[in-house]
Design a protein around this motif. Structure first.
Motif, PDB file in Angstrom:
ATOM      1  N   UNK A   4       0.779  -1.385  -0.123  1.00  0.00           N
ATOM      2  CA  UNK A   4       0.017  -0.003   0.057  1.00  0.00           C
ATOM      3  C   UNK A   4       0.890   1.327   0.018  1.00  0.00           C
ATOM      4  N   UNK A   5       2.170   1.212   0.862  1.00  0.00           N
ATOM      5  CA  UNK A   5       2.676   2.600   0.953  1.00  0.00           C
ATOM      6  C   UNK A   5       3.953   2.433  -0.166  1.00  0.00           C
ATOM      7  N   UNK A   6       4.127   1.264  -0.698  1.00  0.00           N
ATOM      8  CA  UNK A   6       5.170   1.326  -1.853  1.00  0.00           C
ATOM      9  C   UNK A   6       6.594   0.998  -1.251  1.00  0.00           C
ATOM     10  N   UNK A   7       7.483   1.577  -1.928  1.00  0.00           N
ATOM     11  CA  UNK A   7       8.937   0.983  -1.569  1.00  0.00           C
ATOM     12  C   UNK A   7       9.353   2.115  -0.396  1.00  0.00           C
ATOM     13  N   UNK A   8      10.052   1.382   0.665  1.00  0.00           N
ATOM     14  CA  UNK A   8      10.532   2.281   1.657  1.00  0.00           C
ATOM     15  C   UNK A   8      11.483   2.870   1.501  1.00  0.00           C
ATOM     16  N   UNK A   9      11.785   4.138   1.712  1.00  0.00           N
ATOM     17  CA  UNK A   9      12.864   5.219   1.644  1.00  0.00           C
ATOM     18  C   UNK A   9      13.169   5.896   2.883  1.00  0.00           C
ATOM     19  N   UNK A  10      14.538   6.009   2.998  1.00  0.00           N
ATOM     20  CA  UNK A  10      15.020   7.184   3.962  1.00  0.00           C
ATOM     21  C   UNK A  10      14.972   8.453   3.514  1.00  0.00           C
ATOM     22  N   UNK A  11      15.399   9.389   4.160  1.00  0.00           N
ATOM     23  CA  UNK A  11      15.122  10.846   3.861  1.00  0.00           C
ATOM     24  C   UNK A  11      16.125  11.306   2.736  1.00  0.00           C
ATOM     25  N   UNK A  12      17.001  10.606   2.194  1.00  0.00           N
ATOM     26  CA  UNK A  12      17.679  10.609   1.213  1.00  0.00           C
ATOM     27  C   UNK A  12      17.387   9.818  -0.032  1.00  0.00           C
ATOM     28  N   UNK A  13      16.148   9.275   0.318  1.00  0.00           N
ATOM     29  CA  UNK A  13      15.584   8.550  -0.694  1.00  0.00           C
ATOM     30  C   UNK A  13      16.062   7.034  -1.181  1.00  0.00           C
ATOM     31  N   UNK A  14      16.906   6.483  -0.275  1.00  0.00           N
ATOM     32  CA  UNK A  14      17.651   5.214  -0.312  1.00  0.00           C
ATOM     33  C   UNK A  14      16.764   4.428   0.112  1.00  0.00           C
ATOM     34  N   UNK A  17      11.852   7.065  -6.352  1.00  0.00           N
ATOM     35  CA  UNK A  17      11.155   8.349  -6.353  1.00  0.00           C
ATOM     36  C   UNK A  17      10.021   8.265  -6.803  1.00  0.00           C
ATOM     37  N   UNK A  18       9.303   9.255  -6.607  1.00  0.00           N
ATOM     38  CA  UNK A  18       7.785   9.528  -7.407  1.00  0.00           C
ATOM     39  C   UNK A  18       6.741   8.701  -6.751  1.00  0.00           C
ATOM     40  N   UNK A  19       5.723   8.397  -7.357  1.00  0.00           N
ATOM     41  CA  UNK A  19       4.539   7.813  -6.956  1.00  0.00           C
ATOM     42  C   UNK A  19       4.841   6.380  -6.196  1.00  0.00           C
ATOM     43  N   UNK A  20       5.787   5.702  -6.539  1.00  0.00           N
ATOM     44  CA  UNK A  20       6.017   4.378  -6.080  1.00  0.00           C
ATOM     45  C   UNK A  20       6.491   4.423  -4.537  1.00  0.00           C
ATOM     46  N   UNK A  21       7.010   5.478  -4.195  1.00  0.00           N
ATOM     47  CA  UNK A  21       7.448   5.804  -2.815  1.00  0.00           C
ATOM     48  C   UNK A  21       6.856   6.931  -2.155  1.00  0.00           C
ATOM     49  N   UNK A  22       6.005   7.794  -2.740  1.00  0.00           N
ATOM     50  CA  UNK A  22       5.521   8.742  -1.917  1.00  0.00           C
ATOM     51  C   UNK A  22       3.968   8.726  -1.540  1.00  0.00           C
ATOM     52  N   UNK A  23       3.477   9.234  -0.545  1.00  0.00           N
ATOM     53  CA  UNK A  23       2.102   9.236  -0.472  1.00  0.00           C
ATOM     54  C   UNK A  23       1.359  10.510  -1.263  1.00  0.00           C
ATOM     55  N   UNK A  24       2.143  11.664  -1.352  1.00  0.00           N
ATOM     56  CA  UNK A  24       1.542  12.562  -2.181  1.00  0.00           C
ATOM     57  C   UNK A  24       2.033  12.319  -3.652  1.00  0.00           C
ATOM     58  N   UNK A  25       1.085  12.175  -4.559  1.00  0.00           N
ATOM     59  CA  UNK A  25       1.351  11.549  -5.785  1.00  0.00           C
ATOM     60  C   UNK A  25       1.013  12.651  -6.876  1.00  0.00           C
ATOM     61  N   UNK A  26       2.138  13.413  -6.917  1.00  0.00           N
ATOM     62  CA  UNK A  26       1.930  14.373  -7.977  1.00  0.00           C
ATOM     63  C   UNK A  26       3.539  14.414  -8.912  1.00  0.00           C
TER      64      UNK A  26
END
Ligand code: FAD
Length: 509
Positions: free
Chosen positions: A319-329, A338-347
């Motif tokens: 549901x939430x996608x790929x887990x990333x840290x603050x550096x997107x790792x 990056x983008x919709x696959x990892x972020x709740x705000x899909x823009x």
């Protein structure tokens, strides 16, 4: 296959053929892979394209893999087609209201829906050149068309070819959620992946979901002549937004003749004589509505399946996608997302901003954090609803005391002259300071105006800048920002200070 996108686009007219020739050319031959890439990008939507172009520009060896149409959701099934038909629907609304401006149009608005969609496809095809496989090849990117999957922590496979990477970026986006409503699949329904293939207007349309996609398209189809019902399970449209903004939109919808069903739970869908009946309950009472088509905008699910993320050591949630840290790792330090696959705000602009962070962190010094982003967004209804930063409820939840400066567009000269008084501005500042916590704008051009507040926030300046230093040309609607910000000073004029000033002026006389 979840999230799979076709390589042809219905109705396959001359515009769609141009789109496909740019975004997934049939004659494309994948190149021979380099021995190792600095960056392999999975997915050529906004995030993937921005990262691939950015990395190639600075001299990195880059591979970009796309299984469907380059440009991803934004170009093919999202922002671009939706904004094209929204523009046509605005034209229809303006002509409908022309008499208010003293213009006679000689009868009711006559909408040629097929032409509206034709225009959309023409413009989408035109824009697609920018995202084309050929253009990316010319930038020095190795473009692979096919489905990508990880083989292990350092290798990806596409169409039988193996791409070895120093760093990889997962930018596989998201897809529409198909809600498990009994009878829905059997009756058939539209999503953002199919609605833009229509060439005939559904005379009666039911929209399930009152988020940004549902609201934008419900209003657009209504203005283009469909009789629209919108069913929203929450108590307000756009659940994320301030209640005042959402309620304002609800009133506009109702005024325009859209049937609004809030707090409604869809129970099932049945079919009768070729029509689709949606059954739902509103606060316990059962209702139903019959439609020619059902459009579902009930959320987005990240495309994490089929990538073999386990082999790469990349943790994810369906549901939430790929887990990333603050550096997107991700949990594999060589792999970013990056983008919709990892972020709740899909823009799109968030996909772009996060891709830029990845280029910096993956290829250079790991220094950019997502936390530093100031992110605005906008729902392109009419009026638009734009927001940046915190909502008042967020601030309150964090125990931050808030002062809110508001301005109605009924008090703004340009909005009055334009006949666009419908809306308001709310700027929230931290009490006792001029620091902007967040802002909401409800206005015809809110999406344009929010950037000014975003710039002030990103520069770590406050409302004092907007109130006293920024001069807006008169008459503009954006001057409302200065007017709202000016209330900051009004609040500072305490009776005791006024008393002192009075005495000082008396002494000066
Ligand atoms: C109707 C609608 C309207 C929208 N309007 C706006 C708007 O006005 N403004 C805005 O900011 N945002 C808008 N959005 C959101 C915006 O489209 C997305 O946020 C944006 O496209 C996300 O970009 P992305 O690169 O993360 O993913 P995507 O654009 O989804 O791209 C991901 C790509 O990865 C590919 N892919 C997936 N899996 C694989 C695989 N295994 N191998 C190879 N390729 C793969 C997919 O085919 C896809 O092309 C809208 C969305 C919709 C649906």
């Amino acid at each position: 296959m979840p999230g799979s996108k076709p390589f042809y686009v219905i109705p396959e007219d001359r515009y769609d053929n141009v789109l496909v020739a740019n975004a997934h050319p049939a004659s494309w031959v994948n190149p021979e892979p380099a021995s190792t890439y600095n960056l392999v990008v999975l997915g050529a939507g906004t995030a993937g394209l921005v990262a691939a172009a950015g990395a190639a520009t600075v001299g990195a060896r880059v591979a970009l893999v796309e299984r469907g149409l380059m440009g991803g959701d934004c170009l093919n099934y999202g922002c671009v087609p939706s904004k094209a038909i929204i523009r046509s629907s605005r034209a229809a609304a303006e002509i409908r209201d022309a008499a208010d401006y003293g213009i006679r149009t000689g009868g009711p608005v006559d909408i040629d829906f097929a032409k509206v969609m034709d225009r959309m496809r023409r413009l989408r095809a035109q824009i697609s050149e920018h995202d084309s496989a050929e253009r990316f090849k010319s930038l020095g990117v190795d473009v692979f068309l096919g489905e990508a999957r990880f083989l292990d922590r350092r290798r990806i496979e596409v169409g039988g070819k193996v791409l070895r990477f120093a760093k990889a970026l997962i930018a596989t986006g998201a897809r529409p959620v198909h809600p498990p409503i009994p009878g829905l699949a059997e009756a058939g329904f539209l999503t953002n992946e199919t609605v833009f293939t229509l060439t005939q207007r559904p005379d009666v349309l039911t929209v399930i979901g009152g988020g940004p996609i549902g609201c934008e398209l419900a209003q657009a189809f209504s203005r283009l002549g469909s009789k629209v019902t919108i069913i929203q399970r929450d108590v307000q449209f756009l659940p994320r937004e301030d209640r005042q903004a959402a309620e304002h939109l609800g009133r506009v919808f109702a005024k325009e003749g859209i049937a609004c069903k809030l707090n409604a739970q869809v129970a099932k869908v049945t079919t009768e004589s070729g029509k689709k009946r949606v059954h739902f309950t509103v606060e316990g009472s059962e209702e139903s509505v019959v439609a020619d088509e059902i459009l579902v905008g009930a959320g987005r699910a990240p495309n994490v399946e089929g990538l073999n993320l386990e082999a790469a050591g990349v943790a994810y949630d369906k549901r939430a996608g790929v887990k990333v840290n603050d550096y997107l790792q991700t949990t594999n330090r060589r792999v970013y997302a990056a983008g919709d696959v990892a972020f709740p705000y899909k823009f799109t602009h968030i996909a772009e901003a996060t891709a830029r962070i990845v280029v910096q962190n993956a290829l250079f010094l790991k220094s950019k954090k997502t936390r530093s982003l100031t992110i605005p967004w906008c729902t392109y209804t009419d009026p638009e609803i734009a927001h940046v930063g915190m909502y008042e409820k967020d601030a309150q939840a964090k125990g931050i005391e808030v002062r809110t400066f508001s301005r109605s567009f009924k008090e703004v000269d340009r909005a009055i002259l334009d006949g666009e008084e419908d809306g308001f501005i709310m700027i929230h500042v931290k009490k006792g300071t001029d620091r902007i916590l967040g802002a909401t704008i409800v206005a015809r051009h809110a999406g344009e105006m929010i950037s000014e507040i975003t710039a002030v926030m990103a520069a770590r300046k406050g409302v004092k800048l907007l109130a006293a230093s920024v001069i807006h040309p008169y008459p503009t609607q954006a001057d409302a920002l200065r007017q709202a910000s000016g209330q900051y000073y009004a609040g500072l004029m305490k009776p005791s200070l006024r008393k002192i000033l009075r005495k000082w002026f008396a002494w000066k006389r």
